[in-house]
Design a protein around this motif. Structure first.
Motif, mmCIF file in Angstrom:
data_model
loop_
_atom_site.group_PDB
_atom_site.id
_atom_site.type_symbol
_atom_site.label_atom_id
_atom_site.label_comp_id
_atom_site.label_asym_id
_atom_site.label_seq_id
_atom_site.Cartn_x
_atom_site.Cartn_y
_atom_site.Cartn_z
ATOM 1 N N ASP A 75 -20.891 -7.816 10.217
ATOM 2 C CA ASP A 75 -20.659 -6.799 11.240
ATOM 3 C C ASP A 75 -19.754 -7.310 12.354
ATOM 4 O O ASP A 75 -19.098 -6.526 13.039
ATOM 5 N N GLU A 76 -19.726 -8.632 12.549
ATOM 6 C CA GLU A 76 -18.919 -9.200 13.636
ATOM 7 C C GLU A 76 -17.462 -9.357 13.232
ATOM 8 O O GLU A 76 -16.598 -9.556 14.094
ATOM 9 N N GLY A 77 -17.193 -9.333 11.942
ATOM 10 C CA GLY A 77 -15.827 -9.513 11.457
ATOM 11 C C GLY A 77 -15.076 -8.203 11.344
ATOM 12 O O GLY A 77 -15.535 -7.157 11.802
ATOM 13 N N CYS A 78 -13.905 -8.263 10.725
ATOM 14 C CA CYS A 78 -13.054 -7.080 10.617
ATOM 15 C C CYS A 78 -12.321 -7.101 9.282
ATOM 16 O O CYS A 78 -11.803 -8.142 8.872
ATOM 17 N N VAL A 79 -12.308 -5.962 8.616
ATOM 18 C CA VAL A 79 -11.562 -5.804 7.373
ATOM 19 C C VAL A 79 -10.434 -4.795 7.613
ATOM 20 O O VAL A 79 -10.692 -3.650 7.990
ATOM 21 N N TYR A 80 -9.214 -5.268 7.415
ATOM 22 C CA TYR A 80 -8.049 -4.392 7.436
ATOM 23 C C TYR A 80 -7.598 -4.177 5.994
ATOM 24 O O TYR A 80 -7.700 -5.084 5.159
ATOM 25 N N ALA A 81 -7.104 -2.990 5.707
ATOM 26 C CA ALA A 81 -6.632 -2.697 4.363
ATOM 27 C C ALA A 81 -5.546 -1.631 4.443
ATOM 28 O O ALA A 81 -5.565 -0.780 5.335
ATOM 29 N N PHE A 82 -4.618 -1.711 3.509
ATOM 30 C CA PHE A 82 -3.558 -0.693 3.492
ATOM 31 C C PHE A 82 -3.173 -0.380 2.055
ATOM 32 O O PHE A 82 -3.387 -1.179 1.131
ATOM 33 N N ASP A 83 -2.603 0.787 1.883
ATOM 34 C CA ASP A 83 -1.988 1.164 0.613
ATOM 35 C C ASP A 83 -0.925 2.210 0.906
ATOM 36 O O ASP A 83 -1.062 2.989 1.854
ATOM 37 N N GLN A 84 0.119 2.194 0.079
ATOM 38 C CA GLN A 84 1.184 3.172 0.270
ATOM 39 C C GLN A 84 0.925 4.473 -0.484
ATOM 40 O O GLN A 84 1.612 5.477 -0.262
ATOM 41 N N SER A 85 -0.062 4.470 -1.385
ATOM 42 C CA SER A 85 -0.371 5.662 -2.170
ATOM 43 C C SER A 85 -1.377 6.541 -1.429
ATOM 44 O O SER A 85 -2.539 6.147 -1.259
ATOM 45 N N PRO A 86 -0.993 7.735 -1.016
ATOM 46 C CA PRO A 86 -1.957 8.605 -0.326
ATOM 47 C C PRO A 86 -3.118 9.001 -1.224
ATOM 48 O O PRO A 86 -4.241 9.181 -0.745
ATOM 49 N N ASP A 87 -2.864 9.104 -2.522
ATOM 50 C CA ASP A 87 -3.925 9.519 -3.448
ATOM 51 C C ASP A 87 -4.971 8.430 -3.623
ATOM 52 O O ASP A 87 -6.172 8.715 -3.697
ATOM 53 N N MET A 88 -4.528 7.183 -3.685
ATOM 54 C CA MET A 88 -5.473 6.071 -3.793
ATOM 55 C C MET A 88 -6.215 5.869 -2.475
ATOM 56 O O MET A 88 -7.439 5.686 -2.449
ATOM 57 N N HIS A 105 -10.777 -0.923 8.667
ATOM 58 C CA HIS A 105 -9.672 -0.113 9.186
ATOM 59 C C HIS A 105 -8.594 0.044 8.119
ATOM 60 O O HIS A 105 -8.085 -0.952 7.590
ATOM 61 N N LEU A 106 -8.249 1.288 7.793
ATOM 62 C CA LEU A 106 -7.316 1.582 6.723
ATOM 63 C C LEU A 106 -5.990 2.107 7.271
ATOM 64 O O LEU A 106 -5.967 2.864 8.250
ATOM 65 N N TYR A 107 -4.914 1.726 6.599
ATOM 66 C CA TYR A 107 -3.568 2.139 7.005
ATOM 67 C C TYR A 107 -2.817 2.674 5.777
ATOM 68 O O TYR A 107 -2.828 2.034 4.725
ATOM 69 N N GLU A 108 -2.189 3.826 5.938
ATOM 70 C CA GLU A 108 -1.310 4.346 4.883
ATOM 71 C C GLU A 108 0.127 3.941 5.218
ATOM 72 O O GLU A 108 0.766 4.537 6.081
ATOM 73 N N THR A 109 0.613 2.918 4.532
ATOM 74 C CA THR A 109 1.927 2.363 4.835
ATOM 75 C C THR A 109 2.370 1.450 3.702
ATOM 76 O O THR A 109 1.523 0.870 3.016
ATOM 77 N N PRO A 110 3.667 1.305 3.497
ATOM 78 C CA PRO A 110 4.121 0.227 2.618
ATOM 79 C C PRO A 110 3.903 -1.111 3.304
ATOM 80 O O PRO A 110 3.766 -1.179 4.531
ATOM 81 N N ALA A 111 3.898 -2.164 2.526
ATOM 82 C CA ALA A 111 3.680 -3.497 3.092
ATOM 83 C C ALA A 111 4.696 -3.825 4.165
ATOM 84 O O ALA A 111 4.378 -4.439 5.190
ATOM 85 N N GLN A 112 5.932 -3.386 3.942
ATOM 86 C CA GLN A 112 7.014 -3.728 4.869
ATOM 87 C C GLN A 112 6.817 -3.122 6.256
ATOM 88 O O GLN A 112 7.417 -3.590 7.229
ATOM 89 N N GLY A 113 5.991 -2.102 6.364
ATOM 90 C CA GLY A 113 5.794 -1.432 7.647
ATOM 91 C C GLY A 113 4.468 -1.716 8.313
ATOM 92 O O GLY A 113 4.152 -1.117 9.344
ATOM 93 N N LEU A 114 3.690 -2.635 7.758
ATOM 94 C CA LEU A 114 2.353 -2.882 8.294
ATOM 95 C C LEU A 114 2.402 -3.623 9.629
ATOM 96 O O LEU A 114 3.094 -4.625 9.782
ATOM 97 N N THR A 115 1.629 -3.133 10.578
ATOM 98 C CA THR A 115 1.421 -3.808 11.856
ATOM 99 C C THR A 115 -0.074 -3.831 12.138
ATOM 100 O O THR A 115 -0.748 -2.803 12.042
#
Length: 217
Positions: A75-88, A105-115
């Motif tokens: 609970d004290e940590g943080c998981v970030y995740a992203f994918d460029q596929s809106p369906d996935m 925390h989820l992000y819809e973005t290509p890898a090149q645009g991740l912040t």
């Protein structure tokens, strides 16, 4: 300036092809992942995550790794995740909402645009071939990690030369999922030189691999 992969395709073209393929595969994707589940578990274990750490799930898809990652950072940590596929990613969002995870925390973005809001302590690449073959994607993702961050990778590759006739099948298996399905001799060669302590183990009779290292300062 248009960024092109070593295969000669632009990152945008590869991204569009991948998104289209996963548009068709998303609904049934989870049901295909049983055979590689032990590989997923082994790869996550290589990160040696500790409570309170932050981890990035690269190309998280439907979010199958999220529960395991969150268990390890707590609970004290943080998981970030992203994918460029809106369906996935739609399925990953449903997974997070159903579980009530407030530190995922989820992000819809290509890898090149991740912040990200802060550097992470570890990066998981689980079957992310297109990402690993893009120099600009590798550059951006490593910039999201602190020096010394753990990196663990699982993926597909060609069989050794004595099983070379089977590599036609490997190529077409990869073709069903990736925007740029070739370059399977050493798909890790864009990221491996950027890591310390690089170690690679073949899996699946040589058709796959698990690798690990740490982000070089």
């Amino acid at each position: 300036m248009t960024v092109r992969s070593p295969a000669g395709l632009s990152d945008d073209a590869i991204r569009a092809a991948s998104i289209e393929k996963y548009r068709h595969r998303a609904a049934g994707y989870d049901s295909t992942c049983g055979p590689t589940w032990p590989i997923r578990e082994r790869t996550i274990a290589l990160l040696d995550l500790q409570p309170g750490q932050a981890v990035l799930d690269v190309g998280c898809g439907t979010g199958l790794s999220l529960a395991r990652l969150r268990e390890r950072v707590g609970d004290e940590g943080c998981v970030y995740a992203f994918d460029q596929s809106p369906d996935m990613l739609r399925q990953a969002r449903d997974r997070v909402a159903t579980a009530g995870w407030r530190n995922v925390h989820l992000y819809e973005t290509p890898a090149q645009g991740l912040t990200l809001p802060a550097p992470v302590d570890a990066l998981l690449f689980h079957y992310t071939h297109d990402v690993l073959r893009s120099p600009s994607a590798v550059e951006r993702l490593l910039a999201c990690a602190r020096p010394g961050a753990a990196v663990a990778i699982a993926g597909i590759k060609y069989f050794p030369f004595w099983l070379a006739p089977l590599n036609i099948w490997v190529y077409y298996k990869n073709h069903g999922y990736n925007g740029a399905p070739g370059e399977l001799r050493s798909p890790w060669d864009r990221i491996a030189p950027r890591l310390d302590g690089w170690h690679l183990t073949p899996t699946q009779y040589g058709m796959g691999y698990i690798a690990s290292g740490r982000v070089r300062a």
